[in-house]
Write an enzyme that holds these catalytic residues in place. Structure first.
Site, mmCIF file in Angstrom:
data_model
loop_
_atom_site.group_PDB
_atom_site.id
_atom_site.type_symbol
_atom_site.label_atom_id
_atom_site.label_comp_id
_atom_site.label_asym_id
_atom_site.label_seq_id
_atom_site.Cartn_x
_atom_site.Cartn_y
_atom_site.Cartn_z
ATOM 1 N N TYR A 10 1.245 -1.598 10.008
ATOM 2 C CA TYR A 10 0.361 -0.756 10.825
ATOM 3 C C TYR A 10 0.019 -1.427 12.166
ATOM 4 O O TYR A 10 -0.450 -0.767 13.077
ATOM 5 C CB TYR A 10 -0.962 -0.476 10.116
ATOM 6 C CG TYR A 10 -0.895 0.306 8.837
ATOM 7 C CD1 TYR A 10 0.252 0.984 8.444
ATOM 8 C CD2 TYR A 10 -2.006 0.375 8.001
ATOM 9 C CE1 TYR A 10 0.282 1.693 7.261
ATOM 10 C CE2 TYR A 10 -1.984 1.086 6.819
ATOM 11 C CZ TYR A 10 -0.839 1.735 6.444
ATOM 12 O OH TYR A 10 -0.818 2.431 5.263
ATOM 13 N N HIS B 206 4.096 -2.487 -0.358
ATOM 14 C CA HIS B 206 3.944 -1.246 0.415
ATOM 15 C C HIS B 206 4.909 -0.149 -0.045
ATOM 16 O O HIS B 206 4.500 1.001 -0.237
ATOM 17 C CB HIS B 206 4.168 -1.552 1.900
ATOM 18 C CG HIS B 206 3.522 -0.559 2.818
ATOM 19 N ND1 HIS B 206 2.989 -0.896 4.036
ATOM 20 C CD2 HIS B 206 3.317 0.778 2.696
ATOM 21 C CE1 HIS B 206 2.490 0.180 4.617
ATOM 22 N NE2 HIS B 206 2.680 1.214 3.832
ATOM 23 N N ASP C 21 -8.605 -0.344 4.708
ATOM 24 C CA ASP C 21 -7.212 -0.406 4.282
ATOM 25 C C ASP C 21 -6.314 -0.619 5.496
ATOM 26 O O ASP C 21 -6.344 0.159 6.446
ATOM 27 C CB ASP C 21 -6.845 0.917 3.582
ATOM 28 C CG ASP C 21 -5.398 0.942 3.129
ATOM 29 O OD1 ASP C 21 -5.138 0.520 1.992
ATOM 30 O OD2 ASP C 21 -4.531 1.385 3.912
ATOM 31 N N LYS D 203 -0.973 -4.880 2.853
ATOM 32 C CA LYS D 203 0.254 -4.568 2.111
ATOM 33 C C LYS D 203 1.436 -5.407 2.576
ATOM 34 O O LYS D 203 1.581 -5.682 3.770
ATOM 35 C CB LYS D 203 0.586 -3.071 2.283
ATOM 36 C CG LYS D 203 -0.573 -2.145 1.926
ATOM 37 C CD LYS D 203 -0.234 -0.688 2.149
ATOM 38 C CE LYS D 203 -1.476 0.176 2.092
ATOM 39 N NZ LYS D 203 -2.247 0.160 3.330
#
Length: 317
Positions: A56, A119, A51, A86
């Site tokens: 990120y 997200h 994931d 996302k």
């Protein structure tokens, strides 16, 4: 190597997903070599779901690690993995969705994702560089038009399935009223101390799978704490099984029919997180967990600031 069970997602995508994924969020931070080495170790241990998210900044590291895993012969091809990324809130506009997934695919060195999620249920200005933000940089999400962009991603074959993250029952109702392709997954905070009973019932009725993030309370992050790992009830149950409180939490989530994303770069804990499938909780133990006091860990107000929109989203069920 551990064998992780898979669940079948909704009929809208006809896809199976491993019930445990490895998270790559940047909290606490780690250098690229550490992240890539951890992903390689995770593949060796049996993880097949990874994931990530644009925000990120771990997509490139995951892509490098996947390429290395193939070259090392740990997997034959990327097809053996389930990759989730996302759509970041700064790109939550109809015309920015397809370019955003293409950016993620370039970062990952992949041709397609298995799952692409919205997200957050809000839109942020592209000027946002850090949190908390000024209230003028946050806007309600135009769910209908953004979801059209998500549907286009699936129709173009850029992702096998689409879903959402951090969506309440109210937001899901709004989405389902206009979706041609219903969301296959809703990734939300869930653990024994934030059990999401109402949302789970709603999603089950609507054939939307739930994936839990922060299944262990996100200790070590700016929003998490160690309340799961130090919960007396979980520790007591763990002792009876010769397990850890973390394993009790993960097993409880799995027994609710929910998949989960857990993050550890520690080789031993990675393995422990997969050792939850050959035993089960007793009815009495499950009842004890059901009665634990509930408190949400992640709120939009704590991350972005106590603005009206954030407080409204946090209050939604």
């Amino acid at each position: 190597m551990a064998k992780v069970p898979e669940i079948t997602l909704s009929s809208s995508c006809d896809l199976t997903m491993p019930v445990i994924g490895m998270g790559t969020s940047p909290h606490p931070p780690a250098d690229p070599e550490t992240v890539q080495a951890a992903i390689i170790e995770a593949i060796k241990a049996g993880y097949r779901h990874f994931d990530t998210a644009f925000v990120y900044r771990s997509e490139q590291n995951l892509g490098e690690a996947i390429a290395k895993a193939v070259s090392l012969g740990l997997i034959k091809s990327r097809d053996e993995l389930f990759i989730t990324s996302k759509l970041w809130a700064s790109f939550a506009e109809r015309d920015l969705v397809v370019p955003a997934i293409k950016t993620s695919l370039r970062n990952l060195q992949l041709d397609y994702l298995d799952m692409y999620l919205i997200h957050w249920p809000l839109k942020l200005s592209q000027e946002v560089r850090q949190a908390p933000i000024v209230k003028e940089h946050a806007f309600p999400l135009d769910i209908k038009s953004v979801w059209e962009g998500m549907e286009e991603c699936q129709n173009l074959g850029l992702t096998k399935a689409i879903g959402v993250s951090n969506f309440s029952c109210k937001k899901l109702e709004e989405l389902l009223s206009c979706a041609k392709i219903p969301p296959a997954d809703n990734q939300v905070e869930m653990n024994p101390l934030w059990q999401q009973k109402k949302l789970r019932e709603f999603c089950k009725a609507k054939d939307i799978h739930i994936t839990a993030f922060s299944p262990l309370g996100a200790n070590g992050t700016m929003w998490g704490d160690n309340r799961i790992l130090e919960c007396d009830v979980l520790e007591e149950i763990a002792k009876a099984h010769g397990k850890t409180a973390a394993q009790i939490s993960l097993r409880w989530i799995y027994e609710q029919g929910v998949s989960l994303v857990t993050k550890s770069y520690n080789k031993e804990r990675m393995k422990q997180n997969l050792e939850i499938f050959d035993w089960s909780l007793t009815e009495e133990e499950s009842n004890k967990i059901d009665q634990l006091p509930q408190r949400k860990g992640v709120t939009f107000a704590s991350l972005l600031g106590p603005h009206d929109l954030m407080l409204e989203l946090d209050a939604e069920t």
